[in-house]
Design a protein around this motif. Structure first.
Motif, PDB file in Angstrom:
ATOM      1  N   MET A   1       0.853  -1.188   0.000  1.00 40.57           N
ATOM      2  CA  MET A   1       0.000   0.000   0.000  1.00 40.57           C
ATOM      3  C   MET A   1       0.895   1.246   0.000  1.00 40.57           C
ATOM      4  N   THR A   2       0.663   2.100  -0.970  1.00 38.83           N
ATOM      5  CA  THR A   2       1.458   3.312  -1.094  1.00 38.83           C
ATOM      6  C   THR A   2       0.840   4.449  -0.298  1.00 38.83           C
ATOM      7  N   LEU A   3       1.694   5.311   0.223  1.00 42.78           N
ATOM      8  CA  LEU A   3       1.243   6.462   0.986  1.00 42.78           C
ATOM      9  C   LEU A   3       1.268   7.707   0.107  1.00 42.78           C
ATOM     10  N   SER A   4       0.273   8.550   0.277  1.00 46.06           N
ATOM     11  CA  SER A   4       0.296   9.841  -0.387  1.00 46.06           C
ATOM     12  C   SER A   4       1.282  10.750   0.345  1.00 46.06           C
ATOM     13  N   LEU A   5       1.642  11.862  -0.295  1.00 44.22           N
ATOM     14  CA  LEU A   5       2.578  12.785   0.340  1.00 44.22           C
ATOM     15  C   LEU A   5       2.021  13.322   1.647  1.00 44.22           C
ATOM     16  N   GLU A   6       0.725  13.562   1.693  1.00 41.97           N
ATOM     17  CA  GLU A   6       0.115  14.075   2.922  1.00 41.97           C
ATOM     18  C   GLU A   6       0.210  13.055   4.047  1.00 41.97           C
ATOM     19  N   GLU A   7      -0.051  11.777   3.722  1.00 40.88           N
ATOM     20  CA  GLU A   7       0.042  10.728   4.738  1.00 40.88           C
ATOM     21  C   GLU A   7       1.499  10.504   5.155  1.00 40.88           C
ATOM     22  N   TYR A   8       2.403  10.561   4.188  1.00 36.35           N
ATOM     23  CA  TYR A   8       3.822  10.424   4.517  1.00 36.35           C
ATOM     24  C   TYR A   8       4.285  11.553   5.424  1.00 36.35           C
ATOM     25  N   SER A   9       3.826  12.771   5.145  1.00 32.31           N
ATOM     26  CA  SER A   9       4.219  13.914   5.968  1.00 32.31           C
ATOM     27  C   SER A   9       3.735  13.747   7.409  1.00 32.31           C
ATOM     28  N   LYS A  10       2.517  13.260   7.590  1.00 30.23           N
ATOM     29  CA  LYS A  10       1.989  13.050   8.951  1.00 30.23           C
ATOM     30  C   LYS A  10       2.742  11.933   9.660  1.00 30.23           C
ATOM     31  N   TRP A  11       3.061  10.848   8.919  1.00 24.57           N
ATOM     32  CA  TRP A  11       3.778   9.730   9.536  1.00 24.57           C
ATOM     33  C   TRP A  11       5.188  10.138   9.926  1.00 24.57           C
ATOM     34  N   TYR A  12       5.928  10.758   9.005  1.00 30.78           N
ATOM     35  CA  TYR A  12       7.306  11.130   9.308  1.00 30.78           C
ATOM     36  C   TYR A  12       7.371  12.260  10.334  1.00 30.78           C
ATOM     37  N   GLY A  13       6.361  13.136  10.356  1.00 29.80           N
ATOM     38  CA  GLY A  13       6.362  14.234  11.309  1.00 29.80           C
ATOM     39  C   GLY A  13       6.431  13.774  12.752  1.00 29.80           C
ATOM     40  N   GLU A  14       5.899  12.573  13.034  1.00 27.45           N
ATOM     41  CA  GLU A  14       5.952  12.042  14.395  1.00 27.45           C
ATOM     42  C   GLU A  14       7.372  11.641  14.799  1.00 27.45           C
ATOM     43  N   TRP A  15       8.240  11.354  13.816  1.00 26.30           N
ATOM     44  CA  TRP A  15       9.613  10.927  14.093  1.00 26.30           C
ATOM     45  C   TRP A  15      10.618  12.046  13.864  1.00 26.30           C
ATOM     46  N   HIS A  16      10.217  13.058  13.155  1.00 28.78           N
ATOM     47  CA  HIS A  16      11.176  14.081  12.739  1.00 28.78           C
ATOM     48  C   HIS A  16      11.816  14.801  13.927  1.00 28.78           C
TER      49      HIS A  16
ATOM     50  N   PHE B   1       2.869  24.178  -4.051  1.00 27.65           N
ATOM     51  CA  PHE B   1       3.529  24.522  -2.787  1.00 27.65           C
ATOM     52  C   PHE B   1       2.854  23.818  -1.613  1.00 27.65           C
ATOM     53  N   ASP B   2       1.523  23.811  -1.590  1.00 29.31           N
ATOM     54  CA  ASP B   2       0.793  23.193  -0.473  1.00 29.31           C
ATOM     55  C   ASP B   2       0.743  21.677  -0.591  1.00 29.31           C
ATOM     56  N   ARG B   3       0.655  21.141  -1.816  1.00 28.07           N
ATOM     57  CA  ARG B   3       0.471  19.698  -1.991  1.00 28.07           C
ATOM     58  C   ARG B   3       1.786  18.920  -2.029  1.00 28.07           C
ATOM     59  N   VAL B   4       2.888  19.577  -2.408  1.00 25.31           N
ATOM     60  CA  VAL B   4       4.163  18.856  -2.560  1.00 25.31           C
ATOM     61  C   VAL B   4       5.258  19.450  -1.673  1.00 25.31           C
ATOM     62  N   TYR B   5       5.490  20.764  -1.793  1.00 24.54           N
ATOM     63  CA  TYR B   5       6.626  21.368  -1.099  1.00 24.54           C
ATOM     64  C   TYR B   5       6.473  21.285   0.421  1.00 24.54           C
ATOM     65  N   ILE B   6       5.327  21.664   0.943  1.00 25.75           N
ATOM     66  CA  ILE B   6       5.113  21.635   2.400  1.00 25.75           C
ATOM     67  C   ILE B   6       5.201  20.216   2.957  1.00 25.75           C
ATOM     68  N   PRO B   7       4.551  19.183   2.345  1.00 27.69           N
ATOM     69  CA  PRO B   7       4.695  17.816   2.888  1.00 27.69           C
ATOM     70  C   PRO B   7       6.130  17.297   2.865  1.00 27.69           C
ATOM     71  N   LEU B   8       6.952  17.770   1.926  1.00 27.52           N
ATOM     72  CA  LEU B   8       8.349  17.331   1.865  1.00 27.52           C
ATOM     73  C   LEU B   8       9.285  18.217   2.686  1.00 27.52           C
ATOM     74  N   GLY B   9       8.740  19.208   3.369  1.00 27.65           N
ATOM     75  CA  GLY B   9       9.572  20.154   4.115  1.00 27.65           C
ATOM     76  C   GLY B   9      10.409  19.501   5.199  1.00 27.65           C
ATOM     77  N   ASP B  10       9.804  18.590   5.980  1.00 28.04           N
ATOM     78  CA  ASP B  10      10.556  17.936   7.057  1.00 28.04           C
ATOM     79  C   ASP B  10      11.675  17.050   6.503  1.00 28.04           C
TER      80      ASP B  10
END
Length: 447
Positions: A1-16, A282-291
């Motif tokens: 199952m692949t994650l969207s950028l938004e889901e990846y951002s939320k998942w990685y944000g907990e570890w960042h 900017f909102d859909r790609v750049y911000i989720p990849l910011g961390d």
């Protein structure tokens, strides 16, 4: 199952938060060590001066990131919004951190460009001597000052484009909550001043220095190849056949530093340009990849210590002496004395040596009195050792590596040429070089 950028951002944000805290806690003290070693008297070279300032700005970046990560990622959830987390004071600190990190990254990447330019100029220049070295160090300090002032002036529009606004909500528990103003990048509603500042920042602070690093990196690689050809040509005249090219650790180390800058900075520049041209990018790609881009930048800020230790003999030697001084409690008493001893030692090692550039001129590597690495070309020096069974032993060195030993015994009427094997783990090449063409064997020596 692949994650969207938004889901990846939320998942990685907990570890960042924890990951960035670990990287910063490692990077800050190691960069302090870098500055302490590279700023010693016997390490004063243009290359080391630039590396010292890069370490200084890396410390500033990570020191400012620590409270940011603790408050916005560890103390509070990164995906939450509250008056405590988004208070006016903390959001002003966030604004300060964004502007400060933008400045330090811009200064660091242009110092990386200066690093490549100074190294390329040094390899091509035949000039040697203390006066030449001092002139280069002065020019280097002027370049650092110009880069700092120029970066501050360049980013003034970016400082003015970011503002705090109250968060608009009907919920009473979100009163006195502040957020950054929506910049509306990629839409017709974007302000001209905001658009201009982002274009200026992405091109001048990201893309142009990255392209310059690529250009000078290619020139340095070409120079390495030219030096290898010159080395093989000179050694072939002495009856030596090289099976492996003689490489420059100094140049390779600086190329690795530039590659790390490219990996962290070039994608940001491309994503910023796409954010200005594609709606909602900017909102859909750049911000989720910011961390993710933040952690890559922090790793780049903290990894130089490992790089210096793995590739610099002189860096490891200086740290070892420094640790011994600390253990004995004589760090401040013996500091100047050891600096003088190591400077004299480096002078003795390089007194008879020199590097041959692509034009065939002999030069002294600017890292030989600093980061003691293999030179930009080949250098020759000899060391005579008295022995009870031998009249003399003369070792031929190429950039400090023993590659050939000539032994003269009292019992023999003629000199014998015998190759030696050097097991030093810092030696990258092993060649055989006779002391003179007249003493070379009739057939070529092969390694």
């Amino acid at each position: 199952m692949t994650l969207s950028l938004e889901e990846y951002s939320k998942w990685y944000g907990e570890w960042h938060g924890c990951l960035s805290l670990i990287v910063c806690c490692f990077g800050i003290p190691t960069n302090v060590i870098n500055i302490s070693v590279l700023s010693r008297k016997h390490m004063h070279t243009p290359i080391n001066t630039i590396l010292t300032w890069i370490a200084f700005f890396d410390i500033i970046t990570m020191a400012a990131y620590l409270p940011f990560a603790i408050h916005f990622y560890i103390e509070y959830s990164p995906n939450s919004l509250s008056p405590e987390k988004n208070s006016y004071g903390w959001m002003n600190f966030l604004l300060f951190y964004v502007n400060l990190s933008t400045l330090t990254h811009t200064v660091s990447i242009w110092l990386g460009v200066s690093l490549a330019i100074f190294r390329y100029i040094h390899i091509q220049s035949p000039e040697t001597g203390n006066l030449t070295s001092m002139r280069r160090i002065i020019r280097c300090r002027i370049v650092v000052f110009v880069v700092l002032v120029g970066s501050i002036l360049l980013l003034i529009p970016s400082y003015m484009s970011s503002k705090l606004v109250p968060y608009k909500s009907n919920e009473t528990n979100l009163q006195n909550t502040y957020v950054l103003e929506d910049l509306r990048l990629g839409t017709p509603r974007v302000k001209i001043s905001v658009f201009s500042s982002f274009v200026l920042y992405s091109i001048v602070a990201k893309l142009i220095p990255c392209f310059l690093m690529i250009i000078f990196g290619a020139l340095l690689l070409k120079t390495l190849d030219n030096h290898g050809r010159v080395t093989r040509k000179k050694l072939s005249k002495l009856g030596v056949v090289m099976n492996r090219p003689h490489t420059s650790r100094t140049t390779i180390m600086l190329l690795i530093v530039m590659v790390l800058f490219l990996v962290t900075e070039l994608p940001q520049g491309i994503l910023l340009i796409l954010s200005l041209t594609i709606e909602d990018f900017f909102d859909r790609v750049y911000i989720p990849l910011g961390d993710t881009m933040d952690i890559l930048a922090l790793i780049n800020n903290s990894i130089n210590f490992v790089l210096y230790c793995s590739m610099s003999i002189e860096f490891r030697r200086t740290i070892s002496k420094w640790i011994c001084q600390c253990a004995k409690g004589n760090l401040f008493i013996n500091d100047n004395q050891n600096d003088l001893e190591m400077k004299n030692q480096n002078s003795i090692e390089t007194k008879k040596g020199g590097n041959v550039n692509s034009a065939g001129n002999t030069t002294t590597d600017d890292m030989q009195t600093g980061l003691q690495l293999t030179g930009s070309g080949e250098s020759y020096s000899t060391t005579e050792i008295n022995s009870p069974c031998c009249k003399s032993i003369s070792d031929v060195h190429i950039n400090g590596d023993i590659v050939y030993s000539q032994v003269s015994t009292e019992a023999e009427e003629s000199e014998k040429l015998c190759p030696e094997v050097n097991d030093d783990d810092d030696v990258s090449d092993s060649e055989t070089v006779p002391l003179s063409p007249s003493s070379a064997p009739s057939g070529p020596c092969t390694v």
